[in-house]
Design a protein around this motif. Structure first.
Motif, PDB file in Angstrom:
ATOM      1  N   ASP A 119       0.867  -1.201   0.077  1.00 31.60           N
ATOM      2  CA  ASP A 119      -0.088   0.141   0.055  1.00 31.60           C
ATOM      3  C   ASP A 119       0.955   1.131   0.133  1.00 31.60           C
ATOM      4  N   PHE A 120       2.129   1.093   0.383  1.00 31.03           N
ATOM      5  CA  PHE A 120       3.162   2.107   0.296  1.00 31.03           C
ATOM      6  C   PHE A 120       4.276   1.606  -0.277  1.00 31.03           C
ATOM      7  N   GLU A 121       4.748   2.450  -1.357  1.00 31.58           N
ATOM      8  CA  GLU A 121       5.793   1.806  -2.075  1.00 31.58           C
ATOM      9  C   GLU A 121       6.894   2.748  -2.581  1.00 31.58           C
ATOM     10  N   PHE A 122       8.282   2.537  -2.134  1.00 34.05           N
ATOM     11  CA  PHE A 122       9.019   3.500  -2.382  1.00 34.05           C
ATOM     12  C   PHE A 122       9.579   3.426  -3.804  1.00 34.05           C
ATOM     13  N   ARG A 123       9.668   4.619  -4.677  1.00 37.20           N
ATOM     14  CA  ARG A 123       9.965   4.743  -5.987  1.00 37.20           C
ATOM     15  C   ARG A 123      11.368   5.138  -6.065  1.00 37.20           C
ATOM     16  N   GLN A 124      11.989   5.754  -5.222  1.00 35.31           N
ATOM     17  CA  GLN A 124      13.371   6.353  -5.413  1.00 35.31           C
ATOM     18  C   GLN A 124      14.058   6.668  -4.063  1.00 35.31           C
TER      19      GLN A 124
ATOM     20  N   LEU B 236       3.289  13.532   1.820  1.00 41.10           N
ATOM     21  CA  LEU B 236       3.343  12.624   3.022  1.00 41.10           C
ATOM     22  C   LEU B 236       4.713  11.685   2.696  1.00 41.10           C
ATOM     23  N   GLY B 237       4.578  11.661   1.291  1.00 43.04           N
ATOM     24  CA  GLY B 237       5.744  10.135   0.881  1.00 43.04           C
ATOM     25  C   GLY B 237       6.972  10.985   0.495  1.00 43.04           C
ATOM     26  N   GLU B 238       7.226  12.339   0.859  1.00 42.48           N
ATOM     27  CA  GLU B 238       8.637  12.864   0.786  1.00 42.48           C
ATOM     28  C   GLU B 238       9.479  12.954   1.842  1.00 42.48           C
ATOM     29  N   LEU B 239      10.330  12.021   1.945  1.00 40.55           N
ATOM     30  CA  LEU B 239      11.310  12.195   3.257  1.00 40.55           C
ATOM     31  C   LEU B 239      12.599  12.752   2.504  1.00 40.55           C
ATOM     32  N   GLN B 240      13.082  13.748   3.164  1.00 37.65           N
ATOM     33  CA  GLN B 240      14.109  14.476   3.279  1.00 37.65           C
ATOM     34  C   GLN B 240      15.042  14.807   4.144  1.00 37.65           C
TER      35      GLN B 240
ATOM     36  N   ALA C 199      14.152  10.045   0.067  1.00 31.93           N
ATOM     37  CA  ALA C 199      13.335   9.052  -0.547  1.00 31.93           C
ATOM     38  C   ALA C 199      12.098   9.501  -0.770  1.00 31.93           C
ATOM     39  N   THR C 200      11.642   8.927  -1.949  1.00 32.06           N
ATOM     40  CA  THR C 200       9.924   9.272  -2.459  1.00 32.06           C
ATOM     41  C   THR C 200       9.214   8.058  -2.354  1.00 32.06           C
ATOM     42  N   MET C 201       8.122   7.968  -1.710  1.00 29.33           N
ATOM     43  CA  MET C 201       7.252   6.979  -1.424  1.00 29.33           C
ATOM     44  C   MET C 201       5.590   7.255  -2.143  1.00 29.33           C
ATOM     45  N   ASP C 202       5.248   6.389  -2.781  1.00 24.79           N
ATOM     46  CA  ASP C 202       3.740   6.408  -3.312  1.00 24.79           C
ATOM     47  C   ASP C 202       2.955   5.650  -2.104  1.00 24.79           C
TER      48      ASP C 202
ATOM     49  N   LEU D 141      -2.476  -1.368   6.009  1.00 21.51           N
ATOM     50  CA  LEU D 141      -1.775  -0.717   5.078  1.00 21.51           C
ATOM     51  C   LEU D 141      -0.066  -0.717   5.443  1.00 21.51           C
ATOM     52  N   SER D 142       0.548  -1.594   4.614  1.00 21.06           N
ATOM     53  CA  SER D 142       1.888  -1.612   4.884  1.00 21.06           C
ATOM     54  C   SER D 142       2.543  -1.553   3.462  1.00 21.06           C
ATOM     55  N   SER D 143       3.952  -1.383   3.749  1.00 21.53           N
ATOM     56  CA  SER D 143       4.863  -1.280   2.422  1.00 21.53           C
ATOM     57  C   SER D 143       5.515  -2.822   2.356  1.00 21.53           C
ATOM     58  N   GLY D 144       5.802  -3.367   3.556  1.00 24.30           N
ATOM     59  CA  GLY D 144       6.688  -4.627   3.695  1.00 24.30           C
ATOM     60  C   GLY D 144       8.325  -3.741   3.616  1.00 24.30           C
ATOM     61  N   TRP D 145       9.093  -4.594   3.915  1.00 23.57           N
ATOM     62  CA  TRP D 145      10.562  -4.035   4.035  1.00 23.57           C
ATOM     63  C   TRP D 145      11.174  -3.835   2.625  1.00 23.57           C
ATOM     64  N   SER D 146      11.644  -2.485   2.559  1.00 25.60           N
ATOM     65  CA  SER D 146      12.769  -2.173   1.358  1.00 25.60           C
ATOM     66  C   SER D 146      14.170  -2.111   1.859  1.00 25.60           C
ATOM     67  N   LYS D 147      14.989  -2.624   1.407  1.00 19.73           N
ATOM     68  CA  LYS D 147      16.341  -2.746   1.563  1.00 19.73           C
ATOM     69  C   LYS D 147      17.256  -1.804   0.517  1.00 19.73           C
ATOM     70  N   TRP D 148      18.096  -1.231   1.124  1.00 14.88           N
ATOM     71  CA  TRP D 148      19.184  -0.444   0.106  1.00 14.88           C
ATOM     72  C   TRP D 148      20.465  -0.950   0.663  1.00 14.88           C
ATOM     73  N   PRO D 149      21.725  -0.941  -0.011  1.00 16.61           N
ATOM     74  CA  PRO D 149      23.048  -1.149   0.467  1.00 16.61           C
ATOM     75  C   PRO D 149      23.720   0.170   1.053  1.00 16.61           C
TER      76      PRO D 149
END
Length: 195
Positions: free
Chosen positions: A35-40, A135-139, A54-57, A184-192
């Motif tokens: 329900d929440f998804e990180f685009r970049q 709400l989806g813009e993390l800066q 990060a930007t989230m839908d 509503l949840s995104s699940g875990w996203s992972k980045w190095p």
């Protein structure tokens, strides 16, 4: 004799009901999707500190949007962790932080507002879509100092976003716990993250 048979029948019925409810809960959560998804995302190092942009839908359900339009604030939790790649399950995270944001509609001004908790005021928006986008813009989210990382290790940032049902008004909570449209949840996203 007949009393024992009736007791066994009631137990079998109760177990069957519990099994059916568990199966429904598992299937409904599996079908719900993200329900929440990180685009970049971008991780940058400034003055020895790592920062995240990060930007989230956000795809709120119809029930959640209806509640929002009726003045119910919606709170999301952004859970951030930094862990060693292939860390053991019981191993401590280098960073484990939860950030809370809320979106609400103010009927008197006919504006939407997004703000970080704790707090009661934030940025105002004319439309619901603009507020949800904000709400989806993390800066400039401060993560960790570079000197806390071992150059010989590999690390990753893990991030998860979910709607905080506990922050809903008390009359809404029982329905929110039972209906998949509120989970509503995104699940875990992972980045190095490289030291």
């Amino acid at each position: 004799m007949s009393g024992g048979h009736a007791t066994r029948s009631r137990r079998a019925l109760a177990l069957s009901l519990v099994f059916s409810l568990l199966t429904w809960a598992i299937l409904s959560s599996a079908l719900a999707g993200d329900d929440f998804e990180f685009r970049q995302s971008q991780i940058r190092l400034e003055d020895g500190i790592y920062y995240l942009d990060a930007t989230m839908d956000s795809a709120f359900s119809e029930e959640a949007l209806e509640a929002l339009n009726n003045g119910v604030p919606l709170t999301i939790i952004i859970h951030l962790q930094i862990r060693r790649v292939n860390a053991w399950l019981w191993e401590d995270s280098l960073l484990d932080r939860q950030m809370r944001y809320a979106i609400r509609y103010k009927p008197l001004s006919e504006r939407y507002e997004v703000y970080r908790l704790p707090g009661t005021s934030g940025r105002g928006f004319e439309t619901r879509e603009a507020a949800i986008r904000a709400l989806g813009e993390l800066q400039n989210v401060q993560l960790i100092a570079q000197d806390k990382l071992d150059e010989e290790e590999e690390y990753e940032i893990q991030i998860k976003v979910f709607l905080d049902i506990e922050e809903l008004p008390l009359p809404l909570r029982p329905m929110a716990y039972l209906k998949p449209s509120w989970k509503l949840s995104s699940g875990w996203s992972k980045w190095p993250l490289s030291p």
